[in-house]
Design a protein around this motif. Structure first.
Motif, short mmCIF file in Angstrom:
data_model
loop_
_atom_site.label_atom_id
_atom_site.label_comp_id
_atom_site.label_asym_id
_atom_site.label_seq_id
_atom_site.Cartn_x
_atom_site.Cartn_y
_atom_site.Cartn_z
N ARG A 47 -60.49 22.65 111.10
CA ARG A 47 -59.99 21.64 110.17
C ARG A 47 -60.85 20.38 110.21
O ARG A 47 -61.09 19.74 109.18
CB ARG A 47 -58.54 21.29 110.50
CG ARG A 47 -57.91 20.30 109.50
CD ARG A 47 -56.45 20.05 109.79
NE ARG A 47 -55.91 19.08 108.84
CZ ARG A 47 -55.40 19.38 107.66
NH1 ARG A 47 -55.33 20.65 107.26
NH2 ARG A 47 -54.93 18.43 106.85
N ALA A 48 -61.32 20.01 111.41
CA ALA A 48 -62.14 18.81 111.57
C ALA A 48 -63.60 19.04 111.19
O ALA A 48 -64.37 18.08 111.07
CB ALA A 48 -62.05 18.30 113.01
N GLY A 49 -63.98 20.31 111.01
CA GLY A 49 -65.36 20.61 110.64
C GLY A 49 -66.35 20.40 111.77
O GLY A 49 -67.49 19.98 111.52
N VAL A 50 -65.94 20.69 113.02
CA VAL A 50 -66.84 20.51 114.16
C VAL A 50 -67.01 21.83 114.89
O VAL A 50 -66.19 22.75 114.77
CB VAL A 50 -66.31 19.44 115.15
CG1 VAL A 50 -66.23 18.10 114.46
CG2 VAL A 50 -64.96 19.85 115.73
N LYS A 51 -68.08 21.91 115.67
CA LYS A 51 -68.35 23.10 116.47
C LYS A 51 -68.17 22.78 117.96
O LYS A 51 -68.36 21.64 118.38
CB LYS A 51 -69.78 23.58 116.23
CG LYS A 51 -70.05 24.07 114.83
CD LYS A 51 -71.47 24.60 114.69
CE LYS A 51 -72.49 23.49 114.86
NZ LYS A 51 -73.88 23.96 114.67
N TYR A 52 -67.85 23.80 118.72
CA TYR A 52 -67.73 23.65 120.17
C TYR A 52 -68.99 24.23 120.80
O TYR A 52 -69.17 25.45 120.86
CB TYR A 52 -66.50 24.38 120.69
CG TYR A 52 -66.33 24.29 122.20
CD1 TYR A 52 -65.97 23.10 122.80
CD2 TYR A 52 -66.54 25.41 123.00
CE1 TYR A 52 -65.83 23.01 124.18
CE2 TYR A 52 -66.40 25.33 124.38
CZ TYR A 52 -66.05 24.12 124.95
OH TYR A 52 -65.91 24.04 126.32
N ASP A 53 -69.88 23.35 121.22
CA ASP A 53 -71.12 23.77 121.88
C ASP A 53 -71.46 22.69 122.91
O ASP A 53 -72.22 21.77 122.64
CB ASP A 53 -72.25 23.93 120.86
CG ASP A 53 -73.51 24.55 121.48
OD1 ASP A 53 -73.67 24.44 122.70
OD2 ASP A 53 -74.32 25.12 120.72
N GLY A 103 -71.99 16.90 114.38
CA GLY A 103 -70.83 17.73 114.07
C GLY A 103 -70.34 18.54 115.24
O GLY A 103 -69.84 19.66 115.07
N LEU A 104 -70.47 17.99 116.44
CA LEU A 104 -70.06 18.69 117.65
C LEU A 104 -68.87 18.01 118.32
O LEU A 104 -68.70 16.79 118.21
CB LEU A 104 -71.22 18.76 118.65
CG LEU A 104 -72.46 19.54 118.20
CD1 LEU A 104 -73.57 19.36 119.22
CD2 LEU A 104 -72.14 21.01 118.01
N GLU A 105 -68.09 18.79 119.02
CA GLU A 105 -67.01 18.23 119.84
C GLU A 105 -67.62 17.47 121.00
O GLU A 105 -68.60 17.91 121.61
CB GLU A 105 -66.12 19.37 120.35
CG GLU A 105 -64.96 18.89 121.21
CD GLU A 105 -64.13 20.06 121.71
OE1 GLU A 105 -63.56 19.95 122.81
OE2 GLU A 105 -64.06 21.09 121.00
N LEU A 106 -67.04 16.33 121.32
CA LEU A 106 -67.57 15.49 122.39
C LEU A 106 -67.33 16.12 123.76
O LEU A 106 -66.28 16.73 123.99
CB LEU A 106 -66.91 14.11 122.36
CG LEU A 106 -67.11 13.26 121.11
CD1 LEU A 106 -66.31 11.97 121.23
CD2 LEU A 106 -68.58 12.95 120.92
N PRO A 107 -68.29 15.97 124.69
CA PRO A 107 -68.00 16.35 126.08
C PRO A 107 -66.91 15.45 126.64
O PRO A 107 -66.66 14.36 126.12
CB PRO A 107 -69.34 16.09 126.79
CG PRO A 107 -70.36 15.98 125.70
CD PRO A 107 -69.64 15.45 124.51
N GLY A 108 -66.25 15.89 127.70
CA GLY A 108 -65.22 15.07 128.33
C GLY A 108 -65.82 13.77 128.87
O GLY A 108 -66.99 13.73 129.25
N PHE A 109 -64.99 12.72 128.93
CA PHE A 109 -65.50 11.42 129.37
C PHE A 109 -66.05 11.48 130.79
O PHE A 109 -67.06 10.84 131.09
CB PHE A 109 -64.40 10.35 129.30
CG PHE A 109 -64.87 9.01 129.77
CD1 PHE A 109 -65.64 8.20 128.96
CD2 PHE A 109 -64.59 8.58 131.06
CE1 PHE A 109 -66.10 6.96 129.39
CE2 PHE A 109 -65.04 7.34 131.51
CZ PHE A 109 -65.79 6.54 130.67
N SER A 110 -65.41 12.24 131.66
CA SER A 110 -65.88 12.30 133.05
C SER A 110 -67.28 12.89 133.12
O SER A 110 -68.11 12.46 133.92
CB SER A 110 -64.92 13.12 133.91
OG SER A 110 -64.84 14.46 133.44
N ILE A 111 -67.57 13.86 132.24
CA ILE A 111 -68.91 14.45 132.19
C ILE A 111 -69.92 13.42 131.71
O ILE A 111 -71.00 13.24 132.29
CB ILE A 111 -68.93 15.68 131.26
CG1 ILE A 111 -68.06 16.79 131.84
CG2 ILE A 111 -70.36 16.17 131.03
CD1 ILE A 111 -67.88 17.98 130.92
N LEU A 112 -69.56 12.69 130.65
CA LEU A 112 -70.45 11.66 130.12
C LEU A 112 -70.70 10.56 131.14
O LEU A 112 -71.82 10.07 131.30
CB LEU A 112 -69.83 11.04 128.85
CG LEU A 112 -69.79 11.94 127.62
CD1 LEU A 112 -68.94 11.28 126.54
CD2 LEU A 112 -71.18 12.21 127.09
#
Length: 257
Positions: A90-96, A133-142
């Motif tokens: 729905r959000a038009g993003v990919k999980y990579d 257009g990608l899902e963000l990594p978790g904040f702890s990873i960033l």
């Protein structure tokens, strides 16, 4: 969380409610899917359901008029995974996550050359991931990535400052921690002492005082290509009570800053 923020970011639209209702088979899953959708729209990633604030859960439940006491639950991980896939579509993003990390790693070293706060380093990187257009990594990873890269960049900058000095200049800076003025304070404390209020006599004294650090070496050479903000950050780290605990390269670079 303020009520206005809840209404702005967590109120499901009629279309979103219909979409979620068509995709679920019960109140618990309906509430869970809506929370995943609204949380993703707000954060750019998926929190664990147990980490969603209780007031957000209650607000969304009331907005869609679910029975009192309804809780968002996933009894099987495959359902949670399916719901995340629905939200991404729905959000038009990919999980990579591999590609997202690669994109994040590219701008952070450049930013770290001028900035020191992890938040400043992360924000620009996040924009690049969203643009892709990608899902963000978790904040702890960033946060871990930013801290690691910042540490590496800072070490490289300090080594450059150190390498642009002569052996005699390095020794002269280290002596500031040992030699003392007539009042018993170290020369390093004298170096950091701020100027007093502006008067003509004090201005003349300050001009004389500046001759002394100028004799220690040419800082324009030492700080060649080092960003002004980074020099300021290093100078702020130059605390006499901690300097002795640092390795010589870091000691000298901070004193020079």
């Amino acid at each position: 969380m303020a009520g206005i923020e809840l209404h702005l970011f967590f109120s499901p639209t009629r279309d979103e409610l219909q979409w979620a209702a068509d995709a679920t088979d019960g109140d618990e899953h309906l509430l869970a899917l809506l929370l995943m959708l609204k949380s993703y729209q707000r954060l750019g990633c998926f929190p664990a359901l147990e980490d969603v604030p209780e007031q957000v859960v209650e607000f969304v439940r009331r907005q869609v008029e679910l029975p009192e006491g309804t809780l968002p639950l996933y009894r099987a991980e495959r359902t949670a995974k399916h719901h995340r896939g629905l939200v991404r579509k729905r959000a038009g993003v990919k999980y990579d996550q591999g590609e997202a990390r690669r994109i994040v790693e590219w701008p952070i070293p450049k930013e770290a050359a001028a900035k020191n706060r992890p938040a400043d380093l992360i924000n620009n990187a996040l924009e690049k991931v969203v643009e892709a257009g990608l899902e963000l990594p978790g904040f702890s990873i960033l946060d871990k990535m930013a801290s690691k890269i910042r540490t590496e960049v800072n070490a490289s900058i300090r080594e450059g400052i150190y390498d642009r000095m002569s052996t005699a200049q390095r020794a002269g800076l280290l002596r500031l921690l040992e030699e003392r003025d007539s009042d018993g304070t170290t020369l390093f404390s004298r170096l950091k002492k701020p100027a007093k209020g502006p008067t003509w006599s004090r201005f003349k004294n300050l001009a004389k005082r500046l001759d002394w650090p100028d004799e220690l070496g040419d800082t324009s050479v030492w700080m060649e290509s080092v960003a002004t903000g980074k020099i300021t950050d290093f100078a702020g780290e130059a605390d006499a009570s901690k300097l002795r605990d640092y390795a010589p390269i870091k000691q000298i670079a901070l004193i020079a800053s």
